[in-house]
Motif scaffolding. Structure first.
Motif, PDB file in Angstrom:
ATOM      1  N   GLN A  58       1.668  93.991 -20.741  1.00 21.11           N
ATOM      2  CA  GLN A  58       3.110  93.813 -19.411  1.00 21.11           C
ATOM      3  C   GLN A  58       4.246  94.391 -19.676  1.00 21.11           C
ATOM      4  OE1 GLN A  58       5.379  89.910 -20.457  1.00 21.11           O
ATOM      5  NE2 GLN A  58       3.917  89.353 -19.373  1.00 21.11           N
ATOM      6  N   THR A  59       4.249  95.286 -20.668  1.00 22.21           N
ATOM      7  CA  THR A  59       5.672  95.730 -21.040  1.00 22.21           C
ATOM      8  C   THR A  59       5.858  97.009 -20.622  1.00 22.21           C
ATOM      9  OG1 THR A  59       5.526  94.733 -23.535  1.00 22.21           O
ATOM     10  CG2 THR A  59       7.172  96.990 -22.802  1.00 22.21           C
ATOM     11  N   SER A 113      -0.323  81.752 -14.870  1.00 20.20           N
ATOM     12  CA  SER A 113       0.843  81.303 -15.559  1.00 20.20           C
ATOM     13  C   SER A 113       2.083  82.284 -16.131  1.00 20.20           C
ATOM     14  CB  SER A 113       1.213  80.735 -16.451  1.00 20.20           C
ATOM     15  OG  SER A 113      -0.567  81.038 -17.769  1.00 20.20           O
ATOM     16  N   GLY A 114       1.353  83.607 -16.173  1.00 18.72           N
ATOM     17  CA  GLY A 114       2.269  85.021 -16.740  1.00 18.72           C
ATOM     18  C   GLY A 114       3.833  85.309 -15.385  1.00 18.72           C
ATOM     19  N   PHE A 171       7.193  85.937 -16.668  1.00 16.27           N
ATOM     20  CA  PHE A 171       7.479  86.684 -17.540  1.00 16.27           C
ATOM     21  C   PHE A 171       7.097  87.448 -16.791  1.00 16.27           C
ATOM     22  CE2 PHE A 171       7.355  84.204 -21.342  1.00 16.27           C
ATOM     23  CZ  PHE A 171       6.599  83.139 -21.200  1.00 16.27           C
ATOM     24  N   TYR A 172       6.500  88.555 -15.851  1.00 17.75           N
ATOM     25  CA  TYR A 172       6.079  89.541 -15.015  1.00 17.75           C
ATOM     26  C   TYR A 172       7.289  90.505 -14.613  1.00 17.75           C
ATOM     27  CZ  TYR A 172       1.671  91.095 -16.515  1.00 17.75           C
ATOM     28  OH  TYR A 172       0.550  91.146 -16.557  1.00 17.75           O
ATOM     29  N   SER A 215      10.432  89.230 -14.727  1.00 16.81           N
ATOM     30  CA  SER A 215      11.765  88.993 -15.802  1.00 16.81           C
ATOM     31  C   SER A 215      11.577  90.411 -16.269  1.00 16.81           C
ATOM     32  CB  SER A 215      12.171  87.989 -16.345  1.00 16.81           C
ATOM     33  OG  SER A 215      10.975  88.289 -18.180  1.00 16.81           O
ATOM     34  N   ALA A 216      10.426  90.544 -16.752  1.00 16.22           N
ATOM     35  CA  ALA A 216      10.301  91.912 -17.072  1.00 16.22           C
ATOM     36  C   ALA A 216       9.990  93.117 -16.108  1.00 16.22           C
ATOM     37  CB  ALA A 216       9.034  92.413 -17.479  1.00 16.22           C
ATOM     38  N   SER A 261      13.648  93.490 -15.547  1.00 16.56           N
ATOM     39  CA  SER A 261      15.042  94.383 -16.452  1.00 16.56           C
ATOM     40  C   SER A 261      14.036  96.206 -16.771  1.00 16.56           C
ATOM     41  CB  SER A 261      14.404  93.825 -17.712  1.00 16.56           C
ATOM     42  OG  SER A 261      15.016  92.869 -17.714  1.00 16.56           O
ATOM     43  N   LEU A 286      15.234  87.554 -21.820  1.00 15.21           N
ATOM     44  CA  LEU A 286      13.843  87.462 -21.542  1.00 15.21           C
ATOM     45  C   LEU A 286      13.538  89.366 -21.515  1.00 15.21           C
ATOM     46  CD1 LEU A 286      11.351  86.405 -22.112  1.00 15.21           C
ATOM     47  CD2 LEU A 286      11.918  85.869 -20.047  1.00 15.21           C
ATOM     48  N   GLY A 287      13.867  89.730 -19.914  1.00 16.16           N
ATOM     49  CA  GLY A 287      13.381  91.042 -19.158  1.00 16.16           C
ATOM     50  C   GLY A 287      13.469  92.324 -20.716  1.00 16.16           C
ATOM     51  N   GLU A 288      15.109  92.575 -20.669  1.00 15.34           N
ATOM     52  CA  GLU A 288      15.320  93.043 -22.001  1.00 15.34           C
ATOM     53  C   GLU A 288      13.554  93.464 -23.399  1.00 15.34           C
ATOM     54  OE1 GLU A 288      19.325  92.646 -22.501  1.00 15.34           O
ATOM     55  OE2 GLU A 288      19.699  94.519 -21.221  1.00 15.34           O
ATOM     56  N   GLN A 320      11.102  92.257 -23.147  1.00 16.82           N
ATOM     57  CA  GLN A 320       9.311  92.656 -22.872  1.00 16.82           C
ATOM     58  C   GLN A 320       9.560  93.913 -22.510  1.00 16.82           C
ATOM     59  OE1 GLN A 320       9.618  89.450 -19.176  1.00 16.82           O
ATOM     60  NE2 GLN A 320       8.204  89.095 -20.289  1.00 16.82           N
ATOM     61  N   VAL A 321      11.034  94.892 -21.836  1.00 14.86           N
ATOM     62  CA  VAL A 321      10.461  95.966 -21.915  1.00 14.86           C
ATOM     63  C   VAL A 321      10.786  97.197 -23.225  1.00 14.86           C
ATOM     64  CG1 VAL A 321      10.869  95.681 -19.413  1.00 14.86           C
ATOM     65  CG2 VAL A 321      12.525  96.431 -20.897  1.00 14.86           C
ATOM     66  N   ARG A 322      11.303  96.482 -24.224  1.00 13.63           N
ATOM     67  CA  ARG A 322      11.165  96.911 -25.346  1.00 13.63           C
ATOM     68  C   ARG A 322      12.100  97.513 -25.462  1.00 13.63           C
ATOM     69  NH1 ARG A 322       7.317  93.667 -26.493  1.00 13.63           N
ATOM     70  NH2 ARG A 322       5.433  94.037 -26.635  1.00 13.63           N
ATOM     71  N   ARG A 323      14.017  97.101 -25.251  1.00  9.11           N
ATOM     72  CA  ARG A 323      14.924  97.767 -25.316  1.00  9.11           C
ATOM     73  C   ARG A 323      15.720  97.976 -26.294  1.00  9.11           C
ATOM     74  NH1 ARG A 323      13.567  99.908 -21.423  1.00  9.11           N
ATOM     75  NH2 ARG A 323      14.017  99.317 -19.352  1.00  9.11           N
ATOM     76  N   ALA A 380       1.068  81.092 -21.905  1.00 17.19           N
ATOM     77  CA  ALA A 380       1.483  81.920 -20.579  1.00 17.19           C
ATOM     78  C   ALA A 380       2.139  83.667 -21.657  1.00 17.19           C
ATOM     79  CB  ALA A 380       2.398  82.395 -19.782  1.00 17.19           C
ATOM     80  N   GLY A 381       2.935  83.400 -22.651  1.00 17.45           N
ATOM     81  CA  GLY A 381       4.080  84.200 -23.216  1.00 17.45           C
ATOM     82  C   GLY A 381       4.577  83.364 -24.141  1.00 17.45           C
TER      83      GLY A 381
END
Lengths: 360, 454, 322
Positions: free
Chosen positions: B279-280, B295-296, B299-300, B302-303, B306, C67-69, C71-74, C282-283
């Motif tokens: 996902q990252t 269901s993800g 999350f996808y 928002s990822a 960003s 959350l996004g940050e 997830q992208v490993r900032r 889901a996460g």
């Protein structure tokens, strides 16, 4: 202030009997020393008197009250132990006040009493110090103060000076004697150090292997030992095997065995018969080196053969032989150095004071 | 006179016999659920739990029998499973009236007499669902909780489902198309197209990538659900319900695994080294494709926002079959054996929970899919705002499920381990040989787990 | 004295010339080696210290990201999201769980101290028949792994082995369960941890070192075991008591598995269970989870810093000489 009497006290630890039927009398207001080698039972005796140990047989009286099985608290004692038992988290004041509070002293009385007792032990003004701010000697004095604060009938000291260094010991011992004189509290001091006992006590109890060997004034025991043990334990003694030749009041004439020599000794406390084998005890310090020509003025003049002479601080220790028997002499006085320098082969000495103990 | 009497008697006896037969058909006919307390054990948390509690509150306030439902989070699916099995092993005294359970977990409960057959409630003339209501449920959803190996009993009811989808980076695909690296437009629909795109992506990184990691076409997580999804996409299945045996070595499975292995051999696919690592990387524009649960989606979203913030979408897993075959999963709710009143009250709540309007609310808040087709009407506004969700929703008619059999969990773990060993080349035997071995293991587990707990 | 004169000159020769040192059998280390060794040592220690700190720092930075940050490993957040803490607090119902954790921990520590101190004192200072045997058995229980005792403990706590006292009647404010089971009650979360073999062992070792003379002196003044324990022993046992309390606090505050098992209801669940809610299939809401985790460990950190000061103070003032 109280008399302490112990009757036929027996205490066993498993197979070992520490006290074998001990009878003791401690006079009121005395400073009594219980002296003996390690393991003789002196500490056991003290702890039975304190109530920290329960004896198997026998009775203990403090004053007129029988206290054999009474709790220590109810015996009205103070006790000082070998290691300082000062409560480390409390100040000096609190340490002393703690016992008073437990004995329900009036609140307003306590500060006054604490100040009083601190002055007595020469720690005036140290109320707020803690254990880690005091020297070993000071801590022990606090413990003494704590023991004496509630005005006990009896003060017990279990080798209180052993944990201190030598110089401090003498100082503190002198203070203990002073304090005892001032308070007049009956005091029991257990020690293995004979010089302590002789210096401080006015009553001495000598113990060995669970039994009382001799009790009485220190000078008495020193000058008139009644057994081999008493004679040997205190001071350096020479034991010469003799037989009783004649009874010649106020002395006894002894014939030295294997030698054509007669010695005059003091009349002993026990009856003797002619021909009885005895030990003649002469203290090493009771032998005087005399010039040959003055011999007639002294008693028990003998010629001895010197083997070795060594300087041991305050006196010169001479190892010699009287006939076949070894003799040790402690020569003090300003003339003693001459012995070292000259190293004579023979010496004329006077056995100034000879006592008898039984020989079997 | 006598004839009349005997006729009356006959009629009466027939009537009473009929009614008793009907009562036997509907054991809940005379059960009164008034004032019942229903304890509902679930695993939802956060926003989902809030929504569930709202639904529960509405039910408590509006139901005509004064039934009170209490929904309590009891940890994870695993925690709930452990508690219930411990309970059953020591007598089954303190079971909740309603609980979430995966199909294979419900199967274990059934073997230990822990849950009821919900057909009795679903088909009850008094309390059950009408034929039109039943038709409104997506068929695959509705039938997933029926167990042929136990004689078609229904051990659960679906309140929600998710499915496996392929996530793709639309902007990157467009770039590859523009550069002539791939020969088709838009997301791939066949495995061949998938391979083409994955390999092209590995060679041509995304221009908007926000990370220095080397580009990779596809990152595979070696979960058993991926294994199942790809097998379905290659026209196979992993379980034969008629024979009650695993088919992990079916043609479709072998083809799917060989395909995946091929991707790895050509360097077009990579492993995942940290949790949600795919996902990252996807969000950073480093990976072109991932496969994961619908269901993800949030999350996808928002990822990616960003991360490299590109256009992306979901679609069916590329398939060799004429129509897509999506892996549908999710936990149902089961009714443990408590009292008839409690069981009935629980069912009444389940009915409410699976009403079309409630399902729409639930889907919106939970990002699951509603189980009723008619919920789509209430969701039409949402479809406007979230076309990705709509794409996924439209795939709902084309689904298959993993087997709900006892002992499936250890089999899942073994599938995962085997898949890992294949793609890391630590096991270099023929794929068919490896899968044969796996299948034997799975069938042995099945046999073991089909015995009761004590 | 002849001996005294020898010692000073030997000391001089050891320090001065390498030759003299060699003669005495000691090699003098060259300066560069000594400096290099020190640099190496500090280097290694710093390296491992940083490694140990990284998870903690990661937790702090992630708690301030979106959350996004996460997830992208900032590495660091663009804008610190301070509201994460408030959000985490609400979402995980921390107000309820936090209070529960506080109560559970306080009760557990109180109970544990009472039980451990009294039993350690008895083991250390009161001779009784079979004392050594019982103490040895107690020590043996230290070797039993927690997983083994989990199920038997559960069976006892749920009243399935023997009926438990019905605390609901006597203490209605702590129990919500009637009958002879402690499931969903405060006792289930606290009582099992009040008997800790390790605490008893630690305290017993300390109490045994207290000189007998102190006890005898107290006895002569009229104190029994209880007064001695309370007025003399406890004040000087601050260091081990703090240690025991801190360890119990950490264990109780972080408890997750046991509270989850013995509660079916949210009423008495502690804070660690609340943290669990930030992950689902889901996460994970990493940013909230990290914020929640920071909130959770804050009391432990504070307590650690407080007790650390008292620790060293306590050890300094209780130096028992002789």
């Amino acid at each position: 202030m109280a008399v302490v009497r112990v009757e036929s006290l027996v205490k066993r630890y498993g197979a070992v009997t520490a006290l074998k039927g001990v009878d003791v009398f401690i006079p009121n207001g005395s400073l009594t020393a219980i002296l003996g080698p390690s393991g003789c039972g002196k500490t056991t005796l003290l702890r039975c008197i304190a109530g920290l140990l329960l004896p198997d047989e026998g009775r203990i009286y403090i004053g007129s009250q029988e206290v054999t099985r009474v709790e220590p608290f109810h015996r009205n004692l103070g006790m000082v132990f070998q290691r300082p038992s000062m409560f480390p988290h409390m100040t000096v004041y609190e340490n002393i006040a703690w016992g008073l509070r437990l004995r329900r002293w009036q609140k307003h009385e306590i500060p006054r009493r604490v100040r009083e007792i601190l002055e007595l032990v020469r720690l005036k003004g140290m109320e707020d110090r803690r254990y880690n701010q005091l020297s070993g000697g000071q801590a022990q004095r606090v413990v003494i103060a704590r023991a004496l604060a509630p005005k006990p009938d009896l003060l017990l000291l279990d080798e209180p000076l052993s944990a201190l260094d030598a110089k401090l010991r003498a100082e503190l011992l002198a203070e203990i004697v002073d304090i005892q004189r001032e308070t007049g509290c009956t005091t029991l001091l257990v020690t293995h150090d004979q010089s302590e006992a002789l210096t401080a006590a006015d009553n001495l109890i000598l113990m060995n292997e669970g039994e009382i060997v001799q009790q009485g004034a220190p000078l008495d025991i020193y000058r008139r030992p009644q057994s081999v043990f008493s004679a040997n334990f205190i001071g350096t003694n020479n034991m010469l095997p003799c037989t009783v030749a004649r009874l010649d009041a106020p002395g006894v004439v002894l014939k030295l065995e294997d030698a054509p020599l007669e010695l005059v000794a003091d009349l002993p406390a026990f009856p003797v018969e002619i021909g009885q084998p005895v030990w003649a005890c002469v203290r090493a310090d009771d032998i005087d080196v005399i010039p040959q020509e003055t011999a007639p003025h002294y008693r028990n003049v003998v010629k001895i053969c010197v083997e070795r002479a060594a300087l041991t601080g305050g006196f010169v220790s001479v190892e010699a032989r009287l006939e076949a028997h070894p003799l040790r002499i402690h020569v003090s006085g300003s003339a003693r150095f001459a012995l070292l320098e000259q190293s004579p082969a023979f010496l004329t000495v006077s056995l100034a004071h000879v006592t008898l103990v039984p020989r079997d | 006179m006598l004839k009349r009497l005997s006729l009356v008697l006959l009629v009466l006896s027939v009537l009473s016999l009929a009614s008793s037969v009907m009562a036997q058909d509907d054991p809940y006919a005379n059960v009164d659920p008034t004032g019942q307390r229903v304890v509902f054990w679930h695993q939802h948390s956060g926003a989902r739990e809030q929504e569930l509690l709202k639904i529960v509150e509405e039910f408590n306030a509006t139901n005509e029998y004064g039934i009170t439902v209490e929904a309590i989070n009891q940890g994870s699916y695993n925690d709930i499973y452990n508690r219930i099995t411990t309970n059953l092993a020591s007598g089954g005294a303190d079971l909740p009236q309603l609980t979430v359970a995966y199909g294979n977990q419900a199967a274990t409960y059934w073997l230990n007499d822990g849950v009821i057959d919900m057909n009795l409630l679903v088909n009850s003339p008094t309390w059950g669902l009408s034929a039109e209501e039943i038709a409104d449920f997506f068929p695959a959803f509705y039938n997933a909780d029926v167990f042929p190996q136990f004689g078609n009993v229904r051990l659960g009811f679906p309140p929600n489902r998710s499915m496996e989808v392929m996530y793709y980076n639309a902007d990157w695909l467009a770039e590859l198309r523009a550069a002539g690296a791939i020969s088709f437009d838009g997301p791939p629909t066949t495995p061949e197209q998938f391979r083409e795109a994955a390999c092209a992506a590995t060679a041509n990184g995304f221009s908007g990538a926000t990370s220095d990691v080397a580009p990779i076409g596809y990152q595979l997580s070696t979960d058993a659900s991926r294994f199942a999804s790809w097998t379905f996409a290659f026209g196979g299945d992993i379980f034969d319900y008629e024979a009650n045996q695993y088919t992990l070595n079916s043609e479709g499975a072998v083809a799917a695994v060989t395909f995946l292995k091929g991707l790895f051999e050509d360097g077009c696919a990579g492993e995942i080294f940290e949790r949600f690592g795919d996902q990252t990387n996807f969000a950073n524009g480093v990976t072109l494709f991932t496969v994961g649960s619908s269901s993800g989606l949030p999350f996808y979203r928002s990822a990616v926002e960003s991360g490299a913030n590109f256009n992306w979408g979901v679609d069916a897993i590329p398939h060799t079959t004429p129509e897509p075959v999506q892996n549908l999963y999710g936990a149902s709710v089961s009714i443990p054996r408590t009292t008839p009143e409690g069981e009935l009250a629980a069912w009444l709540f389940v009915k409410y929970y699976t009403e079309a309007s409630v399902q729409a609310e639930w889907a919106l808040a939970s990002n699951y899919f509603p189980v009723r087709a008619s919920s789509a009407e209430s969701l039409s506004d949402y479809f406007e705002t979230d076309p990705i969700y709509r794409t996924a929703f439209e795939l709902l008619p084309f689904t298959k499920a993993e087997p709900s059999v006892p002992g499936y969990d250890p089999v899942r773990q073994e599938i995962s381990r085997v898949l890992t060993s294949i793609i890391t080349f630590s096991d270099t035997r023929e794929v068919s040989e490896i899968l044969n071995e796996l299948n034997e293991f799975a069938n042995a587990e099945l046999a073991d787990a089909s015995l009761p707990l004590n | 004295m002849a001996n005294d004169s020898l010692i000073p000159s030997r000391a001089v020769s050891m320090a001065s010339t390498p030759d003299a040192g060699k003669a005495a059998g000691i090699r003098e280390l060259p300066t560069w080696w000594r400096i290099g060794r020190r640099v190496l040592l500090y280097g290694i220690l710093t390296f491992w210290a940083v490694i140990a700190m990284i998870p903690f720092l990661w937790m702090i930075t992630n708690s301030l990201m979106t959350l996004g940050e996460t997830q992208v490993r900032r590495i660091v957040p663009a804008v610190p999201q301070w509201q994460n803490f408030a959000t985490a607090w609400e979402q995980a119902q921390f107000s309820v769980f936090f209070m529960n954790s506080v109560i559970i921990t306080a009760v557990t520590i109180a109970g544990l101290l009472i039980v451990s101190i009294t039993s350690a004192y008895a083991f250390a200072r009161i001779p009784f028949v079979g004392r050594n045997t019982v103490f040895t058995l107690l020590l043996i229980t230290l070797m039993i792994p927690e997983a083994v005792t989990l199920i038997p403990n559960y069976l006892v706590v749920s009243g399935q082995i023997f009926p438990l006292p019905n605390t609901a009647e006597q203490f209605p404010f702590i129990s919500f369960q009637l009958g002879n089971s402690w499931i969903d009650t405060l006792p289930a979360l606290t009582v099992p941890f009040m008997g800790s073999a390790f605490s008893i062992f630690l305290l017993r070792q300390f109490f045994a070192q207290i000189p007998n003379e102190l006890y005898e002196a107290a006895r002569i003044d009229g104190a029994g075991h209880l007064r001695f324990l309370l007025q003399i022993v406890l004040p000087i046992s601050r260091a081990p008591i703090f240690t025991v309390s801190l360890l119990t606090f950490i264990g109780s505050w972080n408890a997750f598995l046991w509270p989850l098992i013995v509660t079916n209801d949210n009423r008495w669940r502690p804070i660690a269970v609340g943290l669990y809610r930030f992950s689902d299939e889901a996460g994970t809401q990493t940013h909230l989870l990290m914020a929640g985790a920071l909130i959770t460990i804050l009391p432990i950190l504070i307590l650690y810093f407080i007790t650390q000061k008292s620790f060293t103070e306590g050890i300094a003032t209780t130096g028992l000489k002789g």
